[in-house]
Design a protein around this motif. Structure first.
Motif, PDB file in Angstrom:
ATOM      1  N   VAL A  20       0.858  -1.182   0.000  1.00 45.77           N
ATOM      2  CA  VAL A  20       0.000   0.000   0.000  1.00 45.77           C
ATOM      3  C   VAL A  20       0.895   1.233   0.000  1.00 45.77           C
ATOM      4  N   ILE A  21       0.628   2.147  -0.932  1.00 46.62           N
ATOM      5  CA  ILE A  21       1.430   3.346  -1.087  1.00 46.62           C
ATOM      6  C   ILE A  21       0.534   4.558  -0.847  1.00 46.62           C
ATOM      7  N   ASP A  22       0.878   5.391   0.140  1.00 45.52           N
ATOM      8  CA  ASP A  22       0.141   6.632   0.362  1.00 45.52           C
ATOM      9  C   ASP A  22       0.529   7.634  -0.717  1.00 45.52           C
ATOM     10  N   MET A  23      -0.479   8.210  -1.355  1.00 49.15           N
ATOM     11  CA  MET A  23      -0.267   9.217  -2.392  1.00 49.15           C
ATOM     12  C   MET A  23      -1.166  10.401  -2.085  1.00 49.15           C
ATOM     13  N   TYR A  24      -0.812  11.538  -2.662  1.00 46.91           N
ATOM     14  CA  TYR A  24      -1.541  12.767  -2.367  1.00 46.91           C
ATOM     15  C   TYR A  24      -1.868  13.502  -3.650  1.00 46.91           C
ATOM     16  N   ALA A  25      -3.060  14.089  -3.688  1.00 46.83           N
ATOM     17  CA  ALA A  25      -3.487  14.899  -4.822  1.00 46.83           C
ATOM     18  C   ALA A  25      -4.209  16.126  -4.280  1.00 46.83           C
ATOM     19  N   LEU A  26      -4.111  17.212  -5.006  1.00 50.89           N
ATOM     20  CA  LEU A  26      -4.814  18.432  -4.648  1.00 50.89           C
ATOM     21  C   LEU A  26      -6.184  18.390  -5.322  1.00 50.89           C
ATOM     22  N   SER A  27      -7.213  18.686  -4.591  1.00 51.49           N
ATOM     23  CA  SER A  27      -8.591  18.632  -5.069  1.00 51.49           C
ATOM     24  C   SER A  27      -8.730  19.245  -6.464  1.00 51.49           C
ATOM     25  N   GLY A  28      -9.237  18.451  -7.405  1.00 48.95           N
ATOM     26  CA  GLY A  28      -9.487  18.933  -8.757  1.00 48.95           C
ATOM     27  C   GLY A  28      -8.264  19.048  -9.644  1.00 48.95           C
ATOM     28  N   SER A  29      -7.056  18.774  -9.143  1.00 50.57           N
ATOM     29  CA  SER A  29      -5.823  18.931  -9.925  1.00 50.57           C
ATOM     30  C   SER A  29      -5.270  17.565 -10.345  1.00 50.57           C
ATOM     31  N   PRO A  30      -5.146  17.325 -11.642  1.00 48.98           N
ATOM     32  CA  PRO A  30      -4.602  16.045 -12.103  1.00 48.98           C
ATOM     33  C   PRO A  30      -3.203  15.788 -11.541  1.00 48.98           C
ATOM     34  N   THR A  31      -2.915  14.525 -11.243  1.00 50.73           N
ATOM     35  CA  THR A  31      -1.666  14.106 -10.614  1.00 50.73           C
ATOM     36  C   THR A  31      -1.105  12.894 -11.350  1.00 50.73           C
ATOM     37  N   VAL A  32       0.203  12.903 -11.621  1.00 49.67           N
ATOM     38  CA  VAL A  32       0.849  11.772 -12.288  1.00 49.67           C
ATOM     39  C   VAL A  32       1.157  10.691 -11.261  1.00 49.67           C
ATOM     40  N   VAL A  33       0.848   9.439 -11.615  1.00 46.75           N
ATOM     41  CA  VAL A  33       1.129   8.288 -10.744  1.00 46.75           C
ATOM     42  C   VAL A  33       2.189   7.425 -11.424  1.00 46.75           C
ATOM     43  N   ASP A  34       3.312   7.204 -10.733  1.00 47.25           N
ATOM     44  CA  ASP A  34       4.376   6.334 -11.221  1.00 47.25           C
ATOM     45  C   ASP A  34       4.016   4.907 -10.837  1.00 47.25           C
ATOM     46  N   LEU A  35       3.543   4.115 -11.790  1.00 41.75           N
ATOM     47  CA  LEU A  35       3.075   2.761 -11.511  1.00 41.75           C
ATOM     48  C   LEU A  35       4.215   1.798 -11.187  1.00 41.75           C
ATOM     49  N   MET A  36       5.442   2.178 -11.469  1.00 37.90           N
ATOM     50  CA  MET A  36       6.606   1.325 -11.185  1.00 37.90           C
ATOM     51  C   MET A  36       7.239   1.680  -9.843  1.00 37.90           C
ATOM     52  N   GLN A  37       6.645   2.574  -9.087  1.00 45.53           N
ATOM     53  CA  GLN A  37       7.177   2.986  -7.794  1.00 45.53           C
ATOM     54  C   GLN A  37       7.416   1.770  -6.908  1.00 45.53           C
ATOM     55  N   GLY A  38       8.644   1.628  -6.431  1.00 43.22           N
ATOM     56  CA  GLY A  38       8.990   0.520  -5.545  1.00 43.22           C
ATOM     57  C   GLY A  38       9.267  -0.804  -6.235  1.00 43.22           C
ATOM     58  N   VAL A  39       9.215  -0.829  -7.566  1.00 43.37           N
ATOM     59  CA  VAL A  39       9.504  -2.055  -8.316  1.00 43.37           C
ATOM     60  C   VAL A  39      10.873  -1.890  -8.959  1.00 43.37           C
ATOM     61  N   ASN A  40      11.841  -2.657  -8.498  1.00 42.46           N
ATOM     62  CA  ASN A  40      13.193  -2.581  -9.039  1.00 42.46           C
ATOM     63  C   ASN A  40      13.452  -3.805  -9.905  1.00 42.46           C
ATOM     64  N   THR A  41      13.284  -3.642 -11.200  1.00 43.41           N
ATOM     65  CA  THR A  41      13.528  -4.740 -12.129  1.00 43.41           C
ATOM     66  C   THR A  41      13.941  -4.164 -13.467  1.00 43.41           C
ATOM     67  N   ALA A  42      14.845  -4.841 -14.131  1.00 46.48           N
ATOM     68  CA  ALA A  42      15.273  -4.440 -15.469  1.00 46.48           C
ATOM     69  C   ALA A  42      14.536  -5.248 -16.527  1.00 46.48           C
ATOM     70  N   GLU A  43      13.708  -6.176 -16.086  1.00 49.13           N
ATOM     71  CA  GLU A  43      12.974  -7.037 -17.016  1.00 49.13           C
ATOM     72  C   GLU A  43      11.874  -6.271 -17.736  1.00 49.13           C
ATOM     73  N   ASN A  44      11.450  -6.849 -18.843  1.00 48.48           N
ATOM     74  CA  ASN A  44      10.260  -6.327 -19.511  1.00 48.48           C
ATOM     75  C   ASN A  44       9.075  -6.586 -18.597  1.00 48.48           C
ATOM     76  N   THR A  45       8.215  -5.614 -18.465  1.00 49.68           N
ATOM     77  CA  THR A  45       7.071  -5.750 -17.580  1.00 49.68           C
ATOM     78  C   THR A  45       5.793  -5.377 -18.315  1.00 49.68           C
ATOM     79  N   SER A  46       4.686  -5.817 -17.761  1.00 48.53           N
ATOM     80  CA  SER A  46       3.384  -5.322 -18.199  1.00 48.53           C
ATOM     81  C   SER A  46       2.658  -4.852 -16.944  1.00 48.53           C
ATOM     82  N   ILE A  47       1.775  -3.910 -17.122  1.00 44.85           N
ATOM     83  CA  ILE A  47       1.034  -3.346 -15.999  1.00 44.85           C
ATOM     84  C   ILE A  47      -0.454  -3.504 -16.276  1.00 44.85           C
TER      85      ILE A  47
END
Length: 191
Positions: free
Chosen positions: A10-37
């Motif tokens: 579980v990753i705590d993330m924060y956004a400002l009301s009504g403001s779009p926010t970028v989410v890094d889906l690879m956060q905390g995943v350390n791999t050089a392999e090809n991945t799918s999400i």
């Protein structure tokens, strides 16, 4: 052999009301392999949009009070499945902790095919620690068309393609002198 399914992180993330926010889906995943999400659970508040290989754009609802929503996804490699769940806290004003600060979504501007535009992308980014100094700025996902570069004075120059129109995103990572960092995006409209 089936891939090993890891416990949900579980990753705590924060956004400002009504403001779009970028989410890094690879956060905390350390791999050089090809991945799918794969998205597993969509948020019940706001919307999520794919921005490319490793990033999504979460647009929270406008709210006068702090609200919370969750969404989850899996990062799949040949031998492991990393399970992630975002605990997205939507604040009604800029109130972020030192870590896990927001990645802001900027409006870069409108330009004609072949034209260039310099965007002061830091002018409206909210830094996780308030007024920390920026130590580096790097492009982490190049535009699908056109050219994007970071200048020495930490501005983003975008050269629009001559053969494409429409919305084009550039994703960048901002790091501060105190070690905080976040991914943000700027969207350009090429006409």
């Amino acid at each position: 052999m089936l891939p090993e399914v890891l416990e949900v992180e579980v990753i705590d993330m924060y956004a400002l009301s009504g403001s779009p926010t970028v989410v890094d889906l690879m956060q905390g995943v350390n791999t050089a392999e090809n991945t799918s999400i794969e998205m597993v659970e969509m948020p019940d508040l706001g919307q999520i949009e794919n921005l490319g290989t490793n990033f999504s754009l979460y647009t929270p609802p406008a709210s006068r009070t702090e609200v919370q929503t969750t969404f989850s996804w899996e990062v799949i490699t040949t031998d492991k499945i990393f399970r992630r769940k975002a605990n997205m806290i939507i604040a009604s004003r800029s109130r972020y902790p030192v870590s896990g600060g927001p990645a802001i979504y900027d409006r870069g501007g409108i330009l004609a095919q072949g034209d260039s535009l310099m965007a002061d992308i830091l002018s409206n980014d909210l830094l996780p620690n308030g007024l920390s100094s920026v130590s580096s700025l790097q492009i982490v996902q190049a535009p699908v068309a056109g050219i994007a570069e970071i200048t020495a004075d930490l501005k983003l120059t975008f050269i629009a393609p001559t053969d494409t129109t429409g919305l084009i995103d550039v994703l960048y990572r901002l790091e501060t002198t105190d070690g905080s960092s976040g991914v943000a995006a700027t969207r350009f409209l090429v006409q």
